[in-house]
Design an enzyme around this catalytic site. Structure first.
Site, PDB file in Angstrom:
ATOM      1  N   ARG A 114      59.657  66.313  -3.148  1.00  0.00           N
ATOM      2  CA  ARG A 114      59.068  65.632  -1.992  1.00  0.00           C
ATOM      3  C   ARG A 114      57.565  65.496  -2.207  1.00  0.00           C
ATOM      4  NH1 ARG A 114      56.386  69.960   0.039  1.00  0.00           N
ATOM      5  NH2 ARG A 114      57.398  71.989  -0.025  1.00  0.00           N
TER       6      ARG A 114
ATOM      7  N   GLU B 126      64.752  88.251 -11.594  1.00  0.00           N
ATOM      8  CA  GLU B 126      63.925  87.822 -12.710  1.00  0.00           C
ATOM      9  C   GLU B 126      62.724  88.744 -12.878  1.00  0.00           C
ATOM     10  OE1 GLU B 126      62.572  83.809 -12.080  1.00  0.00           O
ATOM     11  OE2 GLU B 126      60.917  84.439 -10.803  1.00  0.00           O
TER      12      GLU B 126
ATOM     13  N   LYS C 178      67.621  77.229  -7.362  1.00  0.00           N
ATOM     14  CA  LYS C 178      66.728  77.823  -8.361  1.00  0.00           C
ATOM     15  C   LYS C 178      67.511  78.245  -9.601  1.00  0.00           C
ATOM     16  CE  LYS C 178      63.151  79.472  -5.180  1.00  0.00           C
ATOM     17  NZ  LYS C 178      63.752  79.033  -3.916  1.00  0.00           N
TER      18      LYS C 178
ATOM     19  N   HIS D 270      53.585  84.326   0.168  1.00  0.00           N
ATOM     20  CA  HIS D 270      54.124  83.343  -0.782  1.00  0.00           C
ATOM     21  C   HIS D 270      53.944  81.912  -0.314  1.00  0.00           C
ATOM     22  CE1 HIS D 270      55.901  86.662  -3.013  1.00  0.00           C
ATOM     23  NE2 HIS D 270      56.430  87.098  -1.905  1.00  0.00           N
TER      24      HIS D 270
END
Length: 500
Positions: A294, A203, A121, A238
C-alpha cells in the site's frame, strides 16, 4: 464514456489526513471524489473536502471503515469507477482488493493475489529466501523440542512473531529457554485475537537494528523502479514515529544492493502500484522483513526528496498507464524528515489522549509541509488511530533539515490534548540522533526520558504563550472554529457536494 483520461470519480475508502491527501491529487487531476464517513466523523474535514460524502455506519470501524459491503454499495450509488484504500483499515485486506475488482471497480493498489502472498510473513519469507533475498534465520515449528533446538543453534535472544498482521502485534522476545513455551502461547493467542490467525514463527532477534525501507513502484507490465530508501528506526511499540530520507548511513554500494533486493521482491510477487519493502539492518548486513502492499504514511519524505507525486502516480498506473519515469529519471535531491504527530502522552507510555483541540496553529516557512485533518475546535474520536498530523521538513542537507524541523516544532501549537510534539523536539536535540546513530530501541535511551521531561515543561509554556496570540477569550475560539466550518461548507457547496 469517461470524461477524464484516468477516472471520472474515485471513492476514498478511508478517513483523516490520508483521505484528504488522495483527494488533493484527484482534484489536481480533474477527478471527482467520494468520501465515506462514520457517525463520529460527520464533521471531519475529509467529508467537507470531497465532492460527495456518504455515511456508512456507526463509529466503530467494523461498522463503517471496515464494512466492505457498505463501501461497495456506496461506490455503486455514487457512480465511482475506482477505489483508493489509503493506508490502514482495508488497504492490505486481500479480500477487499478482490471484492472491488469483482464488483467492476478499479482498485488503486496491488492485486488480491499479491496482497495475500505478502500478507503472510511466513510465505513471503520463504519466497524471498528462495530467490536469494537475505532473510533472518527462522522456523515455523512451535514444537518445544524443535523450537528449542532452533533457538540454541542460532543463539538467544529470538523473537516469536505472528505470521499475519503487523504493527508489532503478536511479537514476543525470548531471552532464554524458560521463556520459550509461554512466548509461543502468548503470541499465538494475541495473533488469533487480532488477526483471526494463530500462526506464529520464530526468528533471530536483533537487539539494536536499524529499520530501513525501500519505496518501489511497479506498473504491472514488467517495469519496476525504486525511489530510494527511508530510515524508520525511531519507533514506539514497533510503530514508527520519525522517518527520514535518505538514510544517514547509506552508501552507494549498500543502496545498490538493498534497492535491487527490493526490486527482486516486487518482481517475485508480480507487484503493481506503490509498495514498500522493509529491511532490518545490523553490522553491515540487511534482512528482508516484510512488504507493505500500500501507500505508506511516510510517503511524504520520498515525495520531498524526489519531487514526485506518488498518489498521482498510483492513479495513473491503476488506470493502465506505464510508469511515467525510468529509473535514471528518479533523482534524490536534499534531505527530508517526517514527525508523526500523535494525540498521545509520551510521558505515560504513549497513552492515547482523545479530546477537543481548543487552540491550533500550524508551523510554516521554507521547506515545511503539513498533512493533517485537524483544526481548532476539532474533537479527536477515540476509536481510530491516534495520528492527527504529519509534520515534514526538507532542506539540502541533513543538518539543515534537523534544524528546520526543530524550528517548526517550536512553532506548532496544539492545545487541548497531549501530543508527541515534545518527544520529537527531544529527539531533534539528541546528540546521537543528530549524529545519525539511531536504532529501533532508540527511545529507550534514559537520556531521551530525562530531556523529554524538560522539553514537556518548555513546550507547554511555549504553546500557551503562542496560543494566547490565537485567542481573545472564548469568543475568539468560537469565531475561529465557525470561520473554518463556514469556509468548508462554502467549499462543499461550490463543489456541489451531496451527503447521504
Amino acid at each position: 464514456m469517461s470524461k477524464n483520461e484516468y477516472f471520472d470519480k474515485v471513492l476514498v475508502a478511508n478517513r483523516g489526513e490520508i483521505a484528504i491527501r488522495v483527494m488533493r491529487a484527484c482534484r489536481e487531476m480533474g477527478i471527482e471524489t467520494v468520501a465515506v464517513y462514520s457517525e463520529a466523523d460527520a464533521n471531519a474535514l475529509h467529508v467537507k473536502y470531497a465532492d460527495e460524502a456518504f455515511l456508512i455506519g456507526a463509529a466503530h470501524p467494523t461498522k463503517s471503515y471496515l464494512n466492505m459491503d457498505r463501501i461497495l454499495e456506496v461506490a455503486e450509488m455514487a457512480g465511482a469507477d475506482a477505489i483508493h484504500p489509503g493506508y490502514g483499515f482495508l488497504a492490505e485486506k486481500a479480500a477487499f482488493s478482490g471484492a472491488v475488482t469483482k464488483a467492476g471497480f478499479t482498485f488503486i493498489g496491488p492485486s488480491e493475489a499479491t496482497i495475500k502472498m505478502m500478507g503472510s510473513k511466513l510465505d513471503s519469507k520463504q519466497a524471498m529466501h528462495d530467490v536469494g533475498v537475505p532473510v533472518l534465520p527462522w522456523t515455523k515449528s512451535t514444537d518445544h523440542d524443535e523450537a528449542k533446538a532452533f533457538a540454541e543453534s542460532i543463539g538467544y535472544p529470538v523473537i516469536v512473531k505472528a505470521s499475519a498482521g503487523g504493527g508489532g502485534i503478536g511479537m514476543t522476545i525470548v531471552n532464554n529457554e524458560t521463556e520459550l513455551d509461554e512466548a509461543i502461547a502468548k503470541s499465538s493467542r494475541t495473533a488469533a485475537s487480532a488477526f483471526g490467525d494463530s500462526t506464529v514463527f520464530i526468528e533471530k532477534y536483533l537487539a539494536k537494528p536499524r529499520h530501513i525501507e525501500v519505496q518501489i513502484f511497479a506498473d504491472g507490465k514488467g517495469d519496476v523502479i525504486h525511489m530510494f530508501e527511508r530510515e524508520c528506526s525511531i519507533q514506539r511499540r514497533h510503530q514508527k514515529l520519525i522517518e527520514e530520507s535518505p538514510c544517514p548511513i547509506m552508501t552507494d554500494e549498500l543502496r545498490e544492493r538493498m534497492t535491487q533486493s527490493a526490486i527482486t521482491v516486487a518482481k517475485t510477487c508480480n507487484y503493481e502500484n506503490a509498495g514498500t519493502v522493509e529491511f532490518l539492518y545490523d553490522s553491515g548486513n540487511y534482512y528482508f522483513m516484510e512488504m507493505n502492499t500500500r501507500l505508506q504514511v511516510e510517503h511524504t519524505v520520498t515525495e520531498l526528496i524526489t519531487g514526485l507525486d506518488l498518489v498521482r502516480m498510483q492513479i495513473k498506473v491503476a488506470a493502465g498507464e506505464p510508469l511515467p519515469y525510468a529509473q535514471d529519471q528518479v533523482t534524490c535531491r536534499g534531505h527530508a524528515i517526517e514527525c508523526r504527530v500523535n494525540a498521545e502522552d509520551p510521558m505515560n507510555n504513549f497513552q492515547a489522549d482523545a479530546g477537543k483541540i481548543s487552540r491550533y496553529r500550524s508551523p510554516g516557512g521554507p521547506g515545511i509541509r503539513i498533512d493533517s485533518c485537524i483544526h481548532a475546535g476539532y474533537s479527536i474520536p477515540p476509536l481510530y488511530d491516534s495520528m492527527i498530523a504529519k509534520l515534514c521538513a526538507r532542506a539540502m542537507t541533513r543538518e539543515e533539515t534537523v534544524a528546520r524541523m526543530r524550528r517548526a516544532l517550536t512553532e506548532y501549537v496544539i492545545i487541548g490534548v497531549k501530543t508527541t510534539l515534545p518527544l520529537h523536539y527531544a529527539v531533534m536535540n539528541n546528540p546521537e540522533f543528530i549524529a545519525g546513530n539511531t536504532h529501533t530501541h532508540f527511545l529507550q535511551d534514559p537520556e531521551i526520558t530525562r530531556s523529554l521531561t524538560r522539553y514537556m515543561r518548555e513546550s507547554e509554556t511555549r504553546m500557551n504563550q503562542l496560543g494566547d496570540s490565537l485567542r481573545q477569550g472564548k469568543e475568539k475560539t468560537i469565531a475561529v472554529t465557525a470561520a473554518v466550518s463556514a469556509y468548508m461548507s462554502a467549499l462543499a457547496a461550490k463543489n456541489g457536494q451531496k451527503k447521504e
